[in-house]
Design a protein around this motif. Structure first.
Motif, PDB file in Angstrom:
ATOM      1  N   VAL A 199      11.076   1.014   5.443  1.00  0.00           N
ATOM      2  CA  VAL A 199      11.478   0.155   6.554  1.00  0.00           C
ATOM      3  C   VAL A 199      11.495   0.953   7.856  1.00  0.00           C
ATOM      4  O   VAL A 199      11.039   0.479   8.904  1.00  0.00           O
ATOM      5  N   GLN A 200      12.022   2.171   7.794  1.00  0.00           N
ATOM      6  CA  GLN A 200      12.035   3.018   8.988  1.00  0.00           C
ATOM      7  C   GLN A 200      10.614   3.325   9.463  1.00  0.00           C
ATOM      8  O   GLN A 200      10.325   3.303  10.665  1.00  0.00           O
ATOM      9  N   GLU A 201       9.729   3.596   8.517  1.00  0.00           N
ATOM     10  CA  GLU A 201       8.341   3.869   8.872  1.00  0.00           C
ATOM     11  C   GLU A 201       7.672   2.615   9.452  1.00  0.00           C
ATOM     12  O   GLU A 201       6.864   2.710  10.379  1.00  0.00           O
ATOM     13  N   TYR A 202       8.035   1.471   8.892  1.00  0.00           N
ATOM     14  CA  TYR A 202       7.457   0.220   9.392  1.00  0.00           C
ATOM     15  C   TYR A 202       7.870  -0.037  10.839  1.00  0.00           C
ATOM     16  O   TYR A 202       7.053  -0.479  11.655  1.00  0.00           O
ATOM     17  N   LEU A 203       9.118   0.260  11.167  1.00  0.00           N
ATOM     18  CA  LEU A 203       9.600   0.065  12.529  1.00  0.00           C
ATOM     19  C   LEU A 203       8.958   1.041  13.511  1.00  0.00           C
ATOM     20  O   LEU A 203       8.945   0.792  14.718  1.00  0.00           O
ATOM     21  N   GLN A 204       8.422   2.135  12.988  1.00  0.00           N
ATOM     22  CA  GLN A 204       7.797   3.152  13.844  1.00  0.00           C
ATOM     23  C   GLN A 204       6.268   3.077  13.836  1.00  0.00           C
ATOM     24  O   GLN A 204       5.596   3.973  14.346  1.00  0.00           O
ATOM     25  N   GLU A 250       0.814  -1.217   0.000  1.00  0.00           N
ATOM     26  CA  GLU A 250       0.000   0.000   0.000  1.00  0.00           C
ATOM     27  C   GLU A 250       0.850   1.270   0.000  1.00  0.00           C
ATOM     28  O   GLU A 250       0.341   2.355  -0.280  1.00  0.00           O
ATOM     29  N   ARG A 251       2.154   1.143   0.300  1.00  0.00           N
ATOM     30  CA  ARG A 251       3.007   2.324   0.423  1.00  0.00           C
ATOM     31  C   ARG A 251       4.103   2.411  -0.635  1.00  0.00           C
ATOM     32  O   ARG A 251       4.897   3.354  -0.620  1.00  0.00           O
ATOM     33  N   LEU A 252       4.160   1.440  -1.526  1.00  0.00           N
ATOM     34  CA  LEU A 252       5.147   1.503  -2.604  1.00  0.00           C
ATOM     35  C   LEU A 252       4.790   2.610  -3.586  1.00  0.00           C
ATOM     36  O   LEU A 252       3.609   2.852  -3.866  1.00  0.00           O
TER      37      LEU A 252
END
Length: 218
Positions: A94-99, A76-78
């Motif tokens: 990846v950074q957003e996913y970790l947050q 959904e974020r690509l």
């Protein structure tokens, strides 16, 4: 004498008959299995095996659900305009996913500070979230953090066409990322990106040749 016979006859009619023994398929009474017999041990082992298989299936199903949720998050974020990605392109995602749990953890802190209650009613959820984040950060450090393999046009097209159904998750190719892969400035990352670009060019050329050949045949 006559009275005794009458009493015996009435008693025999009134008294319930003893229940008949259950018969097996062959017409013989079923045998009671002794708890310490071999058959009892076999049946217990069989039940344990069935339970283990069911638990394994449930664990596999849960793992697929978690993976599907993760893949759908990235899908959904690509960037829809990109035809192919480099590993370093996924660094912001990846950074957003970790947050992704930051807002939830903040809400837990607010509830804890306002309520001033004894104990923490959200401690179990908070511990689970923090454990998940720590595990994912460790996976990145170890180079085992899985993401959809969107580093060539063919896999990216397949991934974009995925409708989110769990049964198709096994058909999605995955790739493992490390902290070095996400660094744009490293020479190693640049070399890998160049190799990926070459592979993508070769795949695009092969697809073009196949399309041309099929058009000639038609």
């Amino acid at each position: 004498m006559f009275c005794n016979l009458v009493i015996f006859f009435v008693a025999s009619v009134i008294m319930p008959k003893a229940p008949k023994a259950k018969l097996s398929g062959k017409g013989k009474p079923e045998k009671v299995i002794h708890p310490n017999s071999r058959k009892a041990a076999y049946l217990a082992g069989k039940a344990n095996r069935i339970e283990r298989v069911q638990l394994s299936k449930q664990a596999s199903s849960l793992k697929l659900e978690v993976l599907a949720e993760k893949l759908l998050w990235f899908k959904e974020r690509l960037d829809p305009e990109k035809k192919v990605f480099m590993k370093s392109d996924l660094k912001p995602l990846v950074q957003e996913y970790l947050q992704r749990f930051d807002s939830e953890l903040e809400q837990i802190d607010i509830v804890r500070s306002i309520g001033k209650r004894q104990g923490n009613p959200h401690s179990a959820r908070e511990n689970a979230v923090k454990s998940t984040i720590e595990r994912e950060k460790r996976q990145i450090d170890e180079g085992s953090f899985e993401v959809p393999h969107v580093f060539n046009a063919k896999n990216l097209t397949f991934f974009r066409a995925w409708n989110g159904e769990i049964k198709y998750v096994k058909n999605i190719k995955l790739s493992k990322l490390s902290a070095k892969d996400l660094e744009q400035g490293s020479s190693e990352s640049k070399e890998k990106e160049e190799e990926q670009e070459e592979e993508n060019d070769e795949e695009m050329q092969e697809d073009t040749k196949e399309e041309a050949a099929s058009s000639k045949i038609n």
